[in-house]
Enzyme design. Structure first.
Site: not given
Lengths: 360, 432
Positions: B177, B317, B356
């Protein structure tokens, strides 16, 4: 090379794993025999058995959740652990970069596939029941970086690269930049070749490679330890003296891009090709061969011994140069199946006693 | 010699909000989200535990993109999204093919997940036998050519490079990620050290398939909560229960300020620094103390020559997972502790609005951070109704905030503790 490479970067340890074994072998050794693949007997390859991980480095349970290419990579990384530990560096000053295969292992779980085959009407229940909980982490093949970082205590800068045969160069350049620009004092550079599965061949059906081969693949892995000083007690030091990379998917432009990459890799040392004593490159590649028609170099490489190792090919050649070669300058050249070009210049210098004793 | 200044001059994004960054920016400032009911193909919605996602809505594709070459080749969905985003960024930056000849292309794409439909081809006719690669090989003609089984994972970087005729470095990033942020950070460093003077950097991903969503569910990372409906992505909230997957891509054009000004480009913002780190903690969880996150943010600030007190905004994040949001908050409080600067910081979590994007996540989040620097406006964190007691910062809850943003960080933390942080600053014209 770059404008800010003020600190020299050295190769201080290396480890390999491939069809020729777990030690670096001379490139003129007896070639290994490539064997037919069980899923396609018309194809040959140099496969290896996934190794047991080095004792005392990793959690004992780890090998249960690793796919083979991850296991190979961690095997090689683990063999650097002791040398790295002896450097006695803070964890935050140890970088980790990785060259990760561009083709993943079998992501769907075979047990789940079989269960669905037996009870296709109950697809979802079978899929859930037979997929391991940590399956996502096996699919995210960058998770090998997490395992390596945990085992080798690397908390410094990181980078994962997945650019076919050039991924090794990307990982090496990134690691060298972290050292030369002061962000780390040592770097572990790891790589693994792709697993030899149909996925390695199926991609060519829809997208034929820019650089068509012939290719006999091999499985393997390689890892390097870089630091800002030569290894303790070494008689000589192998320094990273230059590198450059480029790309062309156009066959008519490939040689020009390759030539430019070589010139840029040599420029930091103000060398021309005739100054280089040893060139490691695949002379069977017609574009590479075209680059060396007049320079009089005998090209050498390890593909005949261990197959094309793809992502781990460059680090394997650097490891061999570190362990076995003695030329003052060695140029290593990569031309990937996808059209990437990469060059690394390594410089070897004999160390006097004073220099040898000045490093910890 | 003064350091090379590097600026953002082009941006392209494909998200659930649409196929360009402008609509994403406007809708997010307006407090909208693009999370909606979702079900995997071929499976009844009620049978699958994950009910919501933020998919790209193909109906939003403008007419001029319908002829994009991405639709004519055998490519994975994520590659198409990424190629279109990169094309948009290049057009937005006003770059000609001649200006891109030596450009670096850096892209992040997630791990390829082989589709279950393809893997079922490995089943032999005799059900007593185990599935095998050999069986799959005999049926290779039946494998979907758009599937990951027929693609290299670096396909996106190469199609972008081929499309613009670049002969510069073409690099595919694989750091989970944190991938797109690493791509942008590496591009920044390559320009600064003189390897190239322009780069196209970002990423694309799509995990909205039965296989990958199942894997995320089994890992415990994705939320299967039903009670919040489309409001279940709630970073920093007491009731957060996991990530909500999105899909799409984002790319930016980075170049030296000197080059940008010479060709008449207008920078959106300036990239000031990049830092990365490893948790070296556990592959399944972030360091609960947030030590890796502290190291990455500190490294970005050191790289930029900035002190923590100079930071106005952190684009977190902020995954809406119980572990990440608490650890990231603690990391912010640890690093910005001097004079309790963390109390004056703004923190926002874009994933509450577009989910996400996994490997691509850092790219649109970086763009939104750049736009915050440009416009002094910060997108909100949605669904934060009942803050976790461990999460006590100003998260811009519910609605956009108008406040001066001179310096900002954009954080991306990958599975397994791969951390990145990018430092951005408001663009200021060079003094004469």
């Amino acid at each position: 090379m770059t404008r800010s490479n003020s600190t020299a970067v050295y190769i201080t340890a290396a480890s390999v794993l491939n069809a020729a074994g777990t030690e670096c072998v001379s490139r003129d050794s007896q070639p290994q025999t490539a064997l037919p693949l069980d899923f396609d007997t018309a194809r040959l390859a140099h496969c290896v058995t996934a190794p047991a991980l080095p004792a005392g480095v990793y959690d004992r349970k780890l090998s249960r959740s690793l796919e083979p290419q991850g296991a190979r990579l961690l095997y090689c990384a683990g063999r650097l652990a002791e040398t790295l530990r002896r450097l006695e560096l803070p964890d935050e000053r140890i970088a980790l970069t990785a060259a990760i295969p561009e083709v993943d292992g079998p992501s769907s779980c075979w047990d789940a596939v079989q269960a669905i085959g037996e009870q296709p009407a109950d697809l979802l229940a079978q899929f859930f029941a037979h997929t391991p909980p940590l399956h996502a982490l096996m699919m995210l093949n960058s998770s090998v970086m997490a395992h390596a970082a945990e085992a080798l205590h690397c908390k410094g800068p990181m980078g994962g690269f997945c650019s076919q045969g050039n991924a090794g160069l990307d990982a090496l350049m990134e690691a060298a930049a972290h050292l030369s620009e002061g962000r780390a004092d040592a770097a572990v550079v790891v790589s693994s070749s792709p697993n030899i599965t149909p996925a390695l061949y199926l991609r060519d059906v829809t997208h034929p490679p820019v650089n068509p081969g012939p290719w006999i693949f091999g499985e393997g892995a390689a890892a390097l330890l870089l630091s800002t000083g030569p290894a303790k007690g070494a008689q000589s030091a192998l320094r990273i003296a230059g590198f450059a990379r480029g790309y062309s998917a156009q066959p008519e432009r490939g040689v020009a891009v390759g030539r430019d990459v070589i010139e840029r890799a040599l420029s930091n040392e103000k060398l021309c090709l005739s100054d280089v004593g040893q060139v490691v490159a695949d002379g069977q590649d017609p574009q590479i061969a075209a680059l060396f028609t007049s320079a009089g170099h005998a090209l050498e490489h390890s593909k005949a011994l261990v197959g094309d190792l793809g992502t781990s090919a460059l680090l394997t050649e650097i490891a061999a140069t570190w362990a076995l070669d003695s030329s003052p300058y060695t140029l290593l050249l990569e031309h990937s199946r996808g059209g990437h070009w990469g060059a690394v210049l390594l410089a070897r210098a004999l160390l006097d006693r004073e220099t040898m004793e000045s490093y910890p | 010699m003064s350091p090379t200044r590097i600026v953002i001059t082009g941006m392209g994004a494909v998200t659930g909000f649409g196929f360009e960054w402008q609509s994403m920016w406007q809708k997010m400032l307006a407090g909208e989200h693009c999370i909606r009911p979702w079900q995997p193909e071929g499976v009844e919605a009620s049978a699958f535990p994950l009910r919501y996602a933020a998919p790209v809505d193909m109906r939003l594709m403008p007419a001029h993109l319908q002829d994009h070459p991405a639709w004519g080749l055998s490519l994975e969905k994520r590659t198409r999204f990424g190629w279109i985003a990169a094309t948009q960024a290049i057009a937005d930056g006003g770059l000609s093919p001649e200006q891109l000849r030596g450009a670096a292309v850096l892209s992040a794409s997630g791990a390829p997940a082989h589709r279950l439909q393809d893997m079922l081809l490995s089943l032999p006719d005799n059900p007593a036998q185990a599935p095998s690669w050999a069986q799959l090989m005999t049926r290779q003609a039946q494998v979907d050519p758009d599937s990951s089984l027929c693609q290299s994972n670096d396909r996106l970087a190469r199609v972008i490079a081929d499309g613009i005729g670049s002969e510069g470095p073409v690099i595919n990033i694989s750091s989970a990620c944190a991938g797109a942020s690493q791509a942008i950070g590496n591009a920044f460093q390559m320009i600064r050290r003189g390897e190239v003077d322009v780069a196209i950097a970002g990423g694309a991903d799509s995990v909205l398939s039965l296989d990958t969503m199942t894997a995320l569910y089994l890992l415990g990372a994705a939320s299967s909560e039903q009670r919040w409906g489309t409001e279940l992505c709630r970073p920093f909230d007491r009731h957060r229960s996991g990530l909500i997957a999105g899909e799409g891509g984002g790319f930016v054009v980075l170049e030296t300020l000197e080059r940008a000004l010479a060709r008449g480009a207008t920078p959106y913002a300036e990239v000031l620094g990049f830092g990365s780190s490893l948790d070296a903690y556990k592959v399944t969880a972030p360091d609960p103390e947030g030590r890796g996150a502290v190291l990455a943010m500190q490294a970005a600030l050191t790289d930029a020559g900035l002190a923590p007190r100079q930071v106005d905004l952190i684009n977190a994040h902020g995954t809406s997972t119980p572990l990440n949001d608490a650890a990231e908050t603690l990391a912010i409080k640890t690093l910005f502790t001097e004079r309790e600067h963390y109390r004056r910081l703004l923190v926002t979590a874009n994933k509450s609005q577009f989910g996400h994007l996994i490997a691509a996540a850092g790219a649109p989040e970086f763009m939104l951070t750049a736009l915050a620097c440009r416009d002094d406006r910060v997108t909100p964190t949605l669904n934060l109704h009942d803050a976790d007691e461990q999460c006590d910062l100003d998260y811009c809850a519910h609605q956009a905030v108008k406040r001066k943003v001179d310096v900002a960080l954009s954080n991306s933390f990958g599975f397994g503790g791969l951390n990145t942080s990018l430092a951005l600053g408001k663009y200021r014209e060079p003094s004469r």
